[in-house]
Write an enzyme that holds these catalytic residues in place. Structure first.
Site, PDB file in Angstrom:
ATOM      1  N   HIS A 128       9.206 -26.406  -3.331  1.00 30.23           N
ATOM      2  CA  HIS A 128       9.255 -26.268  -1.876  1.00 30.23           C
ATOM      3  C   HIS A 128       8.012 -26.947  -1.317  1.00 30.23           C
ATOM      4  O   HIS A 128       6.905 -26.757  -1.825  1.00 30.23           O
ATOM      5  CB  HIS A 128       9.308 -24.803  -1.456  1.00 30.23           C
ATOM      6  CG  HIS A 128       9.323 -24.610   0.028  1.00 30.23           C
ATOM      7  ND1 HIS A 128      10.144 -25.353   0.861  1.00 30.23           N
ATOM      8  CD2 HIS A 128       8.610 -23.798   0.849  1.00 30.23           C
ATOM      9  CE1 HIS A 128       9.936 -24.982   2.115  1.00 30.23           C
ATOM     10  NE2 HIS A 128       9.006 -24.050   2.139  1.00 30.23           N
ATOM     11  N   ASP A 188       4.217 -24.020   7.640  1.00 32.04           N
ATOM     12  CA  ASP A 188       5.527 -24.427   7.115  1.00 32.04           C
ATOM     13  C   ASP A 188       6.528 -24.575   8.258  1.00 32.04           C
ATOM     14  O   ASP A 188       6.740 -23.646   9.031  1.00 32.04           O
ATOM     15  CB  ASP A 188       6.026 -23.376   6.117  1.00 32.04           C
ATOM     16  CG  ASP A 188       7.184 -23.874   5.261  1.00 32.04           C
ATOM     17  OD1 ASP A 188       7.762 -24.927   5.587  1.00 32.04           O
ATOM     18  OD2 ASP A 188       7.509 -23.211   4.266  1.00 32.04           O
ATOM     19  N   CYS A 216      13.171 -29.568   2.998  1.00 35.26           N
ATOM     20  CA  CYS A 216      11.778 -29.135   3.088  1.00 35.26           C
ATOM     21  C   CYS A 216      10.781 -30.283   3.080  1.00 35.26           C
ATOM     22  O   CYS A 216       9.815 -30.277   3.852  1.00 35.26           O
ATOM     23  CB  CYS A 216      11.460 -28.128   1.992  1.00 35.26           C
ATOM     24  SG  CYS A 216      11.451 -28.791   0.303  1.00 35.26           S
ATOM     25  N   TYR A 225      18.030 -28.275  -5.598  1.00 39.56           N
ATOM     26  CA  TYR A 225      16.633 -27.901  -5.824  1.00 39.56           C
ATOM     27  C   TYR A 225      16.290 -26.531  -5.264  1.00 39.56           C
ATOM     28  O   TYR A 225      15.326 -25.888  -5.697  1.00 39.56           O
ATOM     29  CB  TYR A 225      15.698 -28.960  -5.238  1.00 39.56           C
ATOM     30  CG  TYR A 225      15.444 -28.825  -3.751  1.00 39.56           C
ATOM     31  CD1 TYR A 225      14.291 -28.208  -3.280  1.00 39.56           C
ATOM     32  CD2 TYR A 225      16.352 -29.304  -2.810  1.00 39.56           C
ATOM     33  CE1 TYR A 225      14.053 -28.089  -1.918  1.00 39.56           C
ATOM     34  CE2 TYR A 225      16.123 -29.181  -1.453  1.00 39.56           C
ATOM     35  CZ  TYR A 225      14.963 -28.580  -1.016  1.00 39.56           C
ATOM     36  OH  TYR A 225      14.729 -28.456   0.332  1.00 39.56           O
ATOM     37  N   TRP A 237      21.466 -28.200   3.960  1.00 37.33           N
ATOM     38  CA  TRP A 237      21.421 -28.120   2.504  1.00 37.33           C
ATOM     39  C   TRP A 237      22.831 -28.127   1.906  1.00 37.33           C
ATOM     40  O   TRP A 237      23.022 -27.731   0.771  1.00 37.33           O
ATOM     41  CB  TRP A 237      20.678 -26.852   2.082  1.00 37.33           C
ATOM     42  CG  TRP A 237      19.196 -26.945   2.234  1.00 37.33           C
ATOM     43  CD1 TRP A 237      18.289 -27.276   1.254  1.00 37.33           C
ATOM     44  CD2 TRP A 237      18.419 -26.716   3.416  1.00 37.33           C
ATOM     45  NE1 TRP A 237      17.013 -27.264   1.768  1.00 37.33           N
ATOM     46  CE2 TRP A 237      17.056 -26.926   3.094  1.00 37.33           C
ATOM     47  CE3 TRP A 237      18.746 -26.363   4.720  1.00 37.33           C
ATOM     48  CZ2 TRP A 237      16.024 -26.781   4.012  1.00 37.33           C
ATOM     49  CZ3 TRP A 237      17.729 -26.228   5.647  1.00 37.33           C
ATOM     50  CH2 TRP A 237      16.389 -26.432   5.296  1.00 37.33           C
TER      51      TRP A 237
END
Length: 679
Positions: free
Chosen positions: A326, A349, A267, A510, A232
């Protein structure tokens, strides 16, 4: 050796017939691929006609050290009758030196790669040239734990190899085309290798609950050098930007070839790959986007955000976060490990956020448990409940001692517009009510009270109602244009109010992390009793544009406004998100095309962003048409147009999608799609 001894000269897997019956004909693999709990047929060519006294036994094995006691070695006599619900084999047809065997697999069989041999008597074993087949979960079988009775849903959540991932924020939802590609050449083999790499024993691979949990861990690389490495940072020099992927198959094939984690994912990439793996193995799955998604690091069901006196978010003090969006997954299965009532969709997830059981995995967690606040249930119900229900608490930090003052609590800002692709349609479906009761309803408050009681947390306090504060924008702004918005204030008291008004506009990724502060403002405002006023603000292009060269991952402008009054003493705060719009890619394709016959696709783009795009590339991918291709466009100046063509030779019929994506050093993620019907 007796002249009458029975021998096998060849075996035909009857692949075309079997794969059609098992909904597996789209897999581009040489091996027979079938689903458990359903029979498939084999045709044997024999040395002579089969006699009633001949004993033919099928030997099936999975794994390195197969044992009958563990179900990894299965011996099946080919009888005329066999017991329902178990492995069995029946000779259904004989004709001279041929016979057909109907092989029935158990609905709870281990999923994986099976070796096949045939034995006749005690002294003869036949191993066919293609000595193995793949066995998958079967959502069409009533006795399989992944049984999904809706035929259209099976088509979408198991057989569809194209779809959408939803990104943006709750007031500006954007669809991102994604090729799941579970049938592409090599993908099934890659998923089978993932099973072998997982910590699951062979027998555990019959259980979709344990298998899906293991895959949620293995799709990220944090603990086990799994498929994808998260990043990220905005800097991807040693790999591929998450924004550059158009689908899952290229990622899985790269991992299969390199045996090393693929760089990089965020994600939506983790979710897209996990959807592919689950669908490939036969478990119904979908990618799900939660807008205003909470990341609760301490499990207290509140998200604590800290800002300074200027209204700027303090990332170093803020461990919790609220992501604009997400993306995770839902998988469909029974939950025999839980009390009754928790079958159906389960949240899963693969994005590495928090450890669960000592490794980075999450789920499967029943949506019914999340909806009802039953945060004690496995797996990870508390974490997922917080993602869609946590309260947002804003703290202002001041003075050398960093004293934090609570300025706002919000109950209804987390878990909005939970989205997935609609069944059989190219549109967004809203599934928020599967995750939570309607905001403000008695049921919603009851679920929250139950969760808070388990977590021993009190709800947020009420705020004084002295002032109405609203930050109003005109919506998304074209990149390269000025950004305009207004601060609207209304005095609710029968006396004038003098306010210190503070505003901060920050570029954020984000996931809520701050890239840069673009603009600050502070001024005093007096509002007459029961009156209102509006203060316009404008951010010029040169104030925000230079920041884009350092990071371009789903950037947006986050505006925080505080209004502080000394008499009476109160602080009121509000925020809004302003997103950027990008110019489109024009995709030109014929309406129809013929299988195996070439056609041309054309892609046109004009750079109207106000930003010169360096090292620009056009990425295109079309499942059933061609592999991922890259076209280098060089540096694209402002106002310049480029046009590229690709020659396509369809190798699969049906409605096929082409995804086009433009990336550059400054801007990435401009995406478009086109369709062609292949006959």
């Amino acid at each position: 050796m007796s002249e009458t001894a029975l021998r096998i000269s060849s075996l035909d897997y009857l692949k075309e017939l079997n794969t059609k019956l098992h909904h597996t004909s789209d897999y581009l693999t040489t091996a027979l691929t079938v689903r458990r709990g359903q029979s498939f047929k084999l045709r044997l060519q024999l040395s002579r006609e089969l006699n009633p006294q001949d004993q033919v036994v099928l030997q099936l094995s999975v794994g390195d050290r197969p044992l009958q006691a563990k179900g990894t070695l299965v011996l099946i006599p080919a009888r005329h009758e066999s017991e329902a619900g178990h492995w069995g084999a029946t000779i259904i047809h004989t004709s001279q030196n041929q016979c057909e065997v109907d092989v029935r697999t158990a609905p709870n069989a281990i999923v994986g790669k099976y070796s096949l041999m045939l034995k006749i008597g005690d002294d003869y074993t036949y191993q066919p040239q293609h000595s193995y087949f793949y066995l998958l979960f079967n959502p069409w079988c009533k006795d399989d734990d992944v049984y999904l009775p809706d035929e259209n849903a099976c088509g979408e959540y198991v057989l569809s190899d194209m779809g959408y991932l939803y990104v943006g924020h709750n007031t500006d939802i954007k669809e991102r085309p994604w090729n799941f590609g579970q049938f592409e050449e090599g993908v099934l083999e890659a998923c089978m290798e993932l099973l072998d790499k997982s910590k699951l024993g062979q027998t555990a691979r019959s259980d979709p609950v344990r298998l899906s949990r293991a895959m949620s861990a293995l799709v990220n690389s944090n603990d086990d050098r799994g498929v994808l490495m998260g990043n990220w940072s905005g800097k991807y020099l040693q790999g591929t930007s998450p924004l550059n992927w158009t689908g899952s198959s290229a990622i899985l094939l790269q991992y299969k070839q390199s045996k090393a984690p693929v760089k990089y994912g965020q994600c939506w990439v983790f979710s897209g790959v996990l959807t592919t793996v689950m669908r490939c193995l036969g478990i119904p799955a979908r990618s799900v986007t939660n807008f205003n998604s909470a990341h609760d690091t301490d499990g207290n069901l509140t998200i604590d955000i800290y800002i300074n006196m200027k209204g700027e978010q303090l990332d170093k003090m803020t461990s919790d976060s609220i992501w604009n969006f997400h993306v995770w997954n839902d998988v469909w299965m029974k939950r025999p490990d839980l009390p009754g009532g928790y079958d159906g969709w389960q949240a899963l997830d693969a994005t590495p956020q928090e450890e669960s059981g000592g490794i980075y995995q999450c789920g499967p967690c029943p949506l019914k448990a999340i909806k009802n606040g039953e945060v004690h249930l496995p797996y990870d119900a508390r974490f997922v409940f917080a993602e869609v229900n946590a309260d947002r608490v804003l703290w202002r930090v001041e003075g050398p001692g960093h004293t934090a003052t609570k300025v706002k609590s919000q109950q209804n800002v987390v878990g909005l517009n939970i989205s997935t692709k609609a069944v059989g349609q190219d549109r967004r479906g809203d599934i928020t009510l599967l995750y939570k009761y309607a905001e403000g309803s008695k049921e919603e408050r009851k679920a929250m009270d139950k969760a808070c009681a388990i977590c021993s947390e009190a709800g947020p306090s009420e705020e004084p109602r002295n002032l109405l504060l609203e930050v109003k924008s005109s919506g998304p702004t074209s990149l390269g244009s000025p950004i305009s918005f207004s601060i609207n204030l209304e005095n609710l008291l029968p006396r004038p109010l003098t306010l210190t008004l503070t505003a901060a506009a920050q570029l954020q990724a984000y996931n809520g992390s701050t890239i840069a502060t673009v603009k600050n403002m502070q001024q005093e405002v007096t509002i007459e009793a029961t009156k209102g006023t509006s203060i316009p603000l404008k951010i010029e292009v040169q104030e925000y544009l230079p920041q884009l060269s350092d990071a371009n991952d789903n950037l947006h402008l986050h505006v925080t406004v505080m209004a502080e009054c000394k008499d009476p003493s109160f602080i009121c705060t509000e925020n809004t998100i302003i997103s950027f719009e990008y110019p489109p890619i024009k995709v030109e394709l014929p309406d129809t095309a013929k299988l195996g016959k070439k056609f041309t696709g054309t892609f046109t783009f004009k750079n109207t962003t106000g930003v010169a795009m360096d090292n620009c590339k056009l990425l295109v991918e079309g499942l059933g048409l061609f592999k991922l291709a890259t076209f280098n466009q060089g540096n694209i100046a402002v106002g310049r147009i480029f046009r590229s063509e690709i020659l396509c030779t369809p190798y699969r019929t049906g409605r096929r999608k082409i995804i086009a994506k433009i990336i550059s050093d400054q801007i990435s993620g401009i995406t478009a799609e086109g369709f062609v019907k292949v006959e």
